[in-house]
Design an enzyme around this catalytic site. Structure first.
Site, PDB file in Angstrom:
ATOM      1  N   HIS A 186      14.741  20.852  31.725  1.00 21.60           N
ATOM      2  CA  HIS A 186      14.922  19.401  31.878  1.00 21.60           C
ATOM      3  C   HIS A 186      13.841  18.652  31.091  1.00 21.60           C
ATOM      4  O   HIS A 186      13.022  17.915  31.648  1.00 21.60           O
ATOM      5  CB  HIS A 186      14.895  18.987  33.350  1.00 21.60           C
ATOM      6  CG  HIS A 186      15.419  17.596  33.579  1.00 21.60           C
ATOM      7  ND1 HIS A 186      15.506  17.027  34.818  1.00 21.60           N
ATOM      8  CD2 HIS A 186      15.881  16.647  32.719  1.00 21.60           C
ATOM      9  CE1 HIS A 186      16.010  15.810  34.731  1.00 21.60           C
ATOM     10  NE2 HIS A 186      16.240  15.559  33.446  1.00 21.60           N
TER      11      HIS A 186
ATOM     12  N   SER B 190      23.019  16.003  30.603  1.00 20.86           N
ATOM     13  CA  SER B 190      23.233  14.871  31.520  1.00 20.86           C
ATOM     14  C   SER B 190      22.654  15.194  32.885  1.00 20.86           C
ATOM     15  O   SER B 190      21.458  14.983  33.109  1.00 20.86           O
ATOM     16  CB  SER B 190      24.718  14.512  31.599  1.00 20.86           C
ATOM     17  OG  SER B 190      25.481  15.604  32.086  1.00 20.86           O
TER      18      SER B 190
ATOM     19  N   GLU C  45      16.233  20.831  40.370  1.00 16.59           N
ATOM     20  CA  GLU C  45      15.192  20.709  39.366  1.00 16.59           C
ATOM     21  C   GLU C  45      14.377  22.003  39.322  1.00 16.59           C
ATOM     22  O   GLU C  45      14.307  22.734  40.300  1.00 16.59           O
ATOM     23  CB  GLU C  45      14.276  19.525  39.699  1.00 16.59           C
ATOM     24  CG  GLU C  45      14.934  18.183  39.479  1.00 16.59           C
ATOM     25  CD  GLU C  45      15.311  17.930  38.027  1.00 16.59           C
ATOM     26  OE1 GLU C  45      14.444  18.073  37.146  1.00 16.59           O
ATOM     27  OE2 GLU C  45      16.480  17.581  37.774  1.00 16.59           O
TER      28      GLU C  45
END
Length: 319
Positions: free
Chosen positions: A284, A234, A264
């Site tokens: 990711h 998520s 990130e």
């Protein structure tokens, strides 16, 4: 006259899908590899819209500078919008749009892939085999059949993940802070505490909002079943990474998988999850399938075209 769109933080796969879709629209596209911030916001001068991703900065300072440059539309190429100050955007006359539900299949399928990789020790088995070690010691997994899976966040991704885990023969528990409409008959809605106490696998699919930031903290992780598994595809800040690492290193949790972090990528080497036991980490990429990239481009350009022609689609309003 062609409309001009500035894209920040783009990668080659972004540009490929946007260039392909732009054949239908004829916009002038400007790509910038750097993430949007106050130091490069000058690049938004003389553009009609700006397109950003989750790791770009759209705080009040940047938004007001964009407004001074004449920007009227901020188009997100993602579903989450926690990096955007929506009130500031409204105050300075910038409309914000997003791309909801462009990758439910990709993320749900990747979640299952992480689960199977953890359970059946696939990365470790691959490394050993390449090194000529064919021992099965330490490689035993378990049958998914009959194991209880807890889904936290029962939107489109969570619902699809439940369908896939149900196909393995897993009882499904679901928790969502919002009412769940049309609950499948094979899913039992429960409280968060009950889910954590009974689930063998906990999979996170909730958005990042103030109520979910730090949701899986040390206290809640300690409530999970001994030797349970936690999967996060998520948002990174939903989990307290240090608390999760401690639970893994102590043996309270058997394993975890994280496709997202507080920031990130690139992730600093000292990050606790990069050094925790039995933690599978990826950069990711759960959303990144060929189909989801094409779907994302379709929605981004549909949003842009609608706004530039006096309509609005997928607008985010400040709460």
């Amino acid at each position: 006259m062609a409309y001009t769109i500035a894209f920040f933080g783009t990668k080659p796969y972004d540009e490929a899908s946007f260039n392909d879709k732009n054949k239908e629209y004829g916009f002038e596209l400007r790509y910038y590899k750097g993430h949007l911030n106050k130091h490069n916001v000058i690049l938004t001068q003389n553009v009609d819209a700006v397109c950003i991703f989750v790791n770009d900065t759209a705080d009040a300072e940047v938004l007001h500078m964009m407004a001074d440059n004449g920007v009227k539309l901020l188009a997100l190429r993602c579903a989450g919008y926690n990096n955007v100050d929506l009130k500031a955007a409204a105050d300075c006359g910038i409309t914000v749009v997003r791309v909801p539900a462009y990758s439910p299949y990709a993320v749900a399928e990747y979640t299952v892939a992480l689960m199977l990789s953890l359970n059946r020790k696939i990365p470790r088995a691959t490394w050993r085999t390449r090194d000529g070690n064919f021992s099965l010691h330490g490689l035993l997994g378990f049958d998914m059949y009959g194991k209880t899976v807890g889904i936290i966040g029962f939107g489109k991704i969570g619902r699809r993940a439940a369908e896939l885990f149900h196909a393995f023969g897993c009882p499904i528990l679901a928790y969502d802070s919002n009412p769940i409409a049309q609950m499948p008959d094979y899913v039992q809605q429960t409280s968060l505490d009950e889910l954590l106490r009974h689930a063998d696998v906990v999979s996170l699919h909730c958005p990042l909002v103030e109520s979910t930031r730090g949701l899986m903290n040390a206290e809640r992780i300690s409530m999970m079943k001994h030797r349970a598994i936690l999967i996060n595809t998520s948002r990174g800040p939903v989990v307290d990474s240090q608390a999760l690492a401690e639970a893994l290193n102590s043996g309270h949790l058997a394993a975890a998988a994280a496709d997202v972090f507080e920031m990130e990528p690139p992730i600093p080497r000292e990050h606790p999850l990069l050094n925790a036991k039995n933690c599978l980490v990826t950069p990711h990429i759960a959303f990144a399938s060929e189909e989801s990239m094409l779907r994302r481009a379709e929605i981004v350009f549909d949003n842009l075209y609608a706004f530039l022609h006096g309509e609005q689609k997928n607008v985010i309003l400040p709460r």
